[in-house]
Design a protein around this motif. Structure first.
Motif, PDB file in Angstrom:
ATOM      1  N   GLY A 218       1.029  -1.374  -0.387  1.00 29.32           N
ATOM      2  CA  GLY A 218       0.173   0.257   0.085  1.00 29.32           C
ATOM      3  C   GLY A 218       0.952   1.376  -0.352  1.00 29.32           C
ATOM      4  N   GLY A 219       2.207   1.009  -0.625  1.00 26.16           N
ATOM      5  CA  GLY A 219       2.840   2.282  -0.900  1.00 26.16           C
ATOM      6  C   GLY A 219       3.669   2.585   0.988  1.00 26.16           C
ATOM      7  N   TYR A 220       3.595   1.836   1.276  1.00 24.47           N
ATOM      8  CA  TYR A 220       4.394   2.118   2.808  1.00 24.47           C
ATOM      9  C   TYR A 220       5.346   0.789   2.429  1.00 24.47           C
ATOM     10  CZ  TYR A 220       1.177   4.713   4.774  1.00 24.47           C
ATOM     11  OH  TYR A 220      -0.144   5.610   5.379  1.00 24.47           O
ATOM     12  N   ILE A 221       6.619   0.767   3.580  1.00 20.85           N
ATOM     13  CA  ILE A 221       7.618   0.153   3.345  1.00 20.85           C
ATOM     14  C   ILE A 221       7.331  -0.703   4.342  1.00 20.85           C
ATOM     15  CG2 ILE A 221      10.036  -0.677   4.054  1.00 20.85           C
ATOM     16  CD1 ILE A 221      10.312   2.870   3.061  1.00 20.85           C
ATOM     17  N   LYS A 222       7.888  -2.873   3.907  1.00 22.42           N
ATOM     18  CA  LYS A 222       7.067  -3.514   4.789  1.00 22.42           C
ATOM     19  C   LYS A 222       7.769  -4.180   5.726  1.00 22.42           C
ATOM     20  CE  LYS A 222       4.630  -7.643   3.710  1.00 22.42           C
ATOM     21  NZ  LYS A 222       4.527  -8.919   2.459  1.00 22.42           N
ATOM     22  N   VAL A 223       8.131  -4.222   7.328  1.00 19.44           N
ATOM     23  CA  VAL A 223       8.926  -4.144   8.406  1.00 19.44           C
ATOM     24  C   VAL A 223       9.096  -5.623   9.052  1.00 19.44           C
ATOM     25  CG1 VAL A 223      10.268  -2.262   8.560  1.00 19.44           C
ATOM     26  CG2 VAL A 223       8.248  -2.300   9.618  1.00 19.44           C
ATOM     27  N   ASP A 224       9.856  -6.308   9.675  1.00 18.32           N
ATOM     28  CA  ASP A 224       9.099  -7.089  10.439  1.00 18.32           C
ATOM     29  C   ASP A 224       9.072  -6.887  11.758  1.00 18.32           C
ATOM     30  OD1 ASP A 224      11.884  -6.707  11.156  1.00 18.32           O
ATOM     31  OD2 ASP A 224      12.141  -9.221  10.394  1.00 18.32           O
ATOM     32  N   GLY A 225       8.989  -7.400  12.765  1.00 19.32           N
ATOM     33  CA  GLY A 225       9.150  -6.703  14.421  1.00 19.32           C
ATOM     34  C   GLY A 225      10.493  -5.987  15.444  1.00 19.32           C
ATOM     35  N   ARG A 226      11.201  -6.576  13.536  1.00 13.96           N
ATOM     36  CA  ARG A 226      12.665  -5.887  14.451  1.00 13.96           C
ATOM     37  C   ARG A 226      13.144  -4.514  14.241  1.00 13.96           C
ATOM     38  NH1 ARG A 226      16.845  -8.550  12.312  1.00 13.96           N
ATOM     39  NH2 ARG A 226      18.291  -7.299  13.878  1.00 13.96           N
ATOM     40  N   MET A 227      12.329  -4.319  12.453  1.00 15.85           N
ATOM     41  CA  MET A 227      12.355  -2.900  11.486  1.00 15.85           C
ATOM     42  C   MET A 227      13.092  -3.598  10.198  1.00 15.85           C
ATOM     43  SD  MET A 227      10.251  -1.342  13.719  1.00 15.85           S
ATOM     44  CE  MET A 227       9.064  -0.152  12.438  1.00 15.85           C
ATOM     45  N   ALA A 228      13.521  -4.953  10.364  1.00 18.29           N
ATOM     46  CA  ALA A 228      14.008  -5.020   9.072  1.00 18.29           C
ATOM     47  C   ALA A 228      13.215  -4.820   8.014  1.00 18.29           C
ATOM     48  CB  ALA A 228      14.707  -6.030   9.629  1.00 18.29           C
ATOM     49  N   THR A 229      13.503  -4.417   6.538  1.00 24.00           N
ATOM     50  CA  THR A 229      12.856  -4.848   5.475  1.00 24.00           C
ATOM     51  C   THR A 229      13.373  -6.053   4.723  1.00 24.00           C
ATOM     52  OG1 THR A 229      14.966  -4.084   4.266  1.00 24.00           O
ATOM     53  CG2 THR A 229      13.330  -2.493   5.180  1.00 24.00           C
ATOM     54  N   ASN A 230      13.267  -6.131   3.565  1.00 22.23           N
ATOM     55  CA  ASN A 230      13.494  -7.584   3.023  1.00 22.23           C
ATOM     56  C   ASN A 230      14.807  -7.170   2.480  1.00 22.23           C
ATOM     57  OD1 ASN A 230      12.056  -5.889   1.605  1.00 22.23           O
ATOM     58  ND2 ASN A 230      12.098  -7.295  -0.126  1.00 22.23           N
ATOM     59  N   ALA A 256      14.290   1.261  17.973  1.00 19.39           N
ATOM     60  CA  ALA A 256      13.272  -0.563  17.594  1.00 19.39           C
ATOM     61  C   ALA A 256      14.461  -0.014  16.796  1.00 19.39           C
ATOM     62  CB  ALA A 256      12.500  -0.803  17.569  1.00 19.39           C
ATOM     63  N   ALA A 257      14.773   0.027  15.442  1.00 19.09           N
ATOM     64  CA  ALA A 257      15.483   0.259  14.046  1.00 19.09           C
ATOM     65  C   ALA A 257      17.236  -0.467  14.540  1.00 19.09           C
ATOM     66  CB  ALA A 257      15.205   1.443  13.065  1.00 19.09           C
ATOM     67  N   ALA A 258      17.038   1.317  14.910  1.00 19.45           N
ATOM     68  CA  ALA A 258      18.823   1.391  15.199  1.00 19.45           C
ATOM     69  C   ALA A 258      19.480   0.449  16.452  1.00 19.45           C
ATOM     70  CB  ALA A 258      18.613   2.812  16.177  1.00 19.45           C
ATOM     71  N   HIS A 259      18.802  -0.507  17.749  1.00 23.38           N
ATOM     72  CA  HIS A 259      19.134  -1.147  18.277  1.00 23.38           C
ATOM     73  C   HIS A 259      18.749  -2.423  17.629  1.00 23.38           C
ATOM     74  CE1 HIS A 259      18.967  -3.147  21.454  1.00 23.38           C
ATOM     75  NE2 HIS A 259      18.307  -4.238  21.769  1.00 23.38           N
ATOM     76  N   SER A 260      18.322  -2.980  16.513  1.00 21.73           N
ATOM     77  CA  SER A 260      18.756  -4.358  15.584  1.00 21.73           C
ATOM     78  C   SER A 260      19.575  -3.534  14.812  1.00 21.73           C
ATOM     79  CB  SER A 260      17.150  -4.507  15.114  1.00 21.73           C
ATOM     80  OG  SER A 260      15.551  -4.222  15.410  1.00 21.73           O
ATOM     81  N   ALA A 261      19.078  -2.415  14.130  1.00 23.63           N
ATOM     82  CA  ALA A 261      20.392  -2.531  13.301  1.00 23.63           C
ATOM     83  C   ALA A 261      21.600  -3.040  13.784  1.00 23.63           C
ATOM     84  CB  ALA A 261      20.915  -1.035  12.282  1.00 23.63           C
ATOM     85  N   MET A 262      22.464  -2.340  14.959  1.00 23.66           N
ATOM     86  CA  MET A 262      23.027  -2.440  16.006  1.00 23.66           C
ATOM     87  C   MET A 262      24.007  -3.910  16.491  1.00 23.66           C
ATOM     88  SD  MET A 262      23.991   1.829  18.050  1.00 23.66           S
ATOM     89  CE  MET A 262      21.923   0.849  18.364  1.00 23.66           C
TER      90      MET A 262
END
Ligand SMILES: Cc1cc2nc3c(=O)[nH]c(=O)nc-3n(C[C@H](O)[C@H](O)[C@H](O)COP(=O)(O)OP(=O)(O)OC[C@H]3O[C@@H](n4cnc5c(N)ncnc54)[C@H](O)[C@@H]3O)c2cc1C
Length: 266
Positions: A218-230, A256-262
């Motif tokens: 729907g035009g929005y970026i799909k993320v999982d619970g860790r805010m990761a994309t595909n 949350a995204a920063a936490h997951s990336a790190m």
């Protein structure tokens, strides 16, 4: 320099991610249009932001920019034009420059502009998002510019200075004409203007065009619970991930995204 974390978008989500990553001593570069020019800065008073009832949009953004800067996050002003994961690195092109990080968080808010008729088909075949990057291909030719990007007038002037014949059109109702190659545009009044190139200089770029292969819904970026994309090393946070389009969600997802990336880096 290769940064630990690149962040696209200097709104509440991106700046919260920057604050969190700097608190963990990661090197951070935020790539953004002027944060103080965001529509949020026009909000007179926000009643529902926890802990700061009545804070104005401007004051909130000012505080976030200051906090991120004081902690050592760097800010690079400009429009991110493309995001490319490249096995352990992510490259982000920023107008006619490029920056590299170990991971990237996409936090560009919502792109309010619907794609124009002909835009997707003719992208790279006469349609460009950056005058200073692609202008030289159109020296001595006719181009049309349309958009609302900060710096729009400067990009138009740049094209004129290198010898392009430039017509400026409104984005609304514009169609791009041509089969396999741009040949002109038709505006909302039905008037056709022949041209060799079309520069769409919008403040924001739809996520799927920013990062080819990025999954959206729907035009929005799909993320999982860790805010990761595909895409590997690519995370997203804030309004760009969908409803609710609210501040508290944006800052929570930024953290949350920063936490997951790190987590991937430690
Ligand atoms: C007038 C107004 C009033 C509001 N009132 C409330 C309220 O009372 N309560 C509430 O909870 N929410 C409110 N909101 C919604 C809230 O502002 C958003 O939910 C929040 O700002 C989302 O944060 P974000 O960081 O995801 O995106 P944004 O705040 O949109 O920030 C994104 C930033 O990224 C930049 N950017 C975009 N694309 C690119 C690119 N390609 N390259 C570089 N930079 C880019 C943008 O210019 C912008 O600076 C309001 C919004 C507006 C406009």
């Amino acid at each position: 320099m290769k940064y630990d974390l690149l962040i696209v978008g200097g709104g509440p989500a991106g700046l919260t991610a920057a604050i969190h990553a700097r608190a963990r001593d990661k090197s951070v570069l935020v790539v953004s249009n002027d944060p103080m020019a965001s529509p949020l800065c026009r909000a007179p008073a926000m009643a529902n932001y926890p802990g700061l009832p009545g804070v104005t949009g401007r004051e909130l953004v000012e505080r976030l920019v200051k906090q991120a800067g004081n902690l050592g996050a760097e800010l690079k002003r400009g429009r991110a034009l493309s995001v490319m994961p490249m096995g352990g690195s992510v490259m982000v092109s920023v107008e006619n420059d490029a920056v590299e990080g170990r991971a990237v968080i996409l936090a560009p808010g919502v792109s309010r502009a619907a794609p124009l008729q002909g835009e997707a088909e003719l992208l790279g075949r006469g349609v460009s998002y950056c005058a200073t990057c692609d202008g030289m291909f159109y020296r001595g030719k006719s181009v049309v510019c349309a958009g609302d990007a900060p710096g729009f007038e400067e990009e138009v002037e740049f094209l004129r200075s290198i010898g392009c014949g430039v017509a400026v059109k409104r984005l609304a109702g514009l169609s791009i004409l041509g089969e396999g190659r741009v040949t002109g545009v038709r505006d909302a009044a039905g008037e056709e203007t022949p041209c060799d190139g079309v520069f769409l200089l919008r403040a924001s770029i739809a996520p799927a065009r920013l990062a080819p292969g990025l999954e959206t819904e729907g035009g929005y970026i799909k993320v999982d619970g860790r805010m990761a994309t595909n895409l590997p090393g690519v995370y997203a946070a804030g309004d760009c991930t969908g409803q609710p389009l609210q501040l508290a969600k944006a800052v929570g997802q930024g953290q949350a995204a920063a936490h997951s990336a790190m987590e991937e880096m430690d």
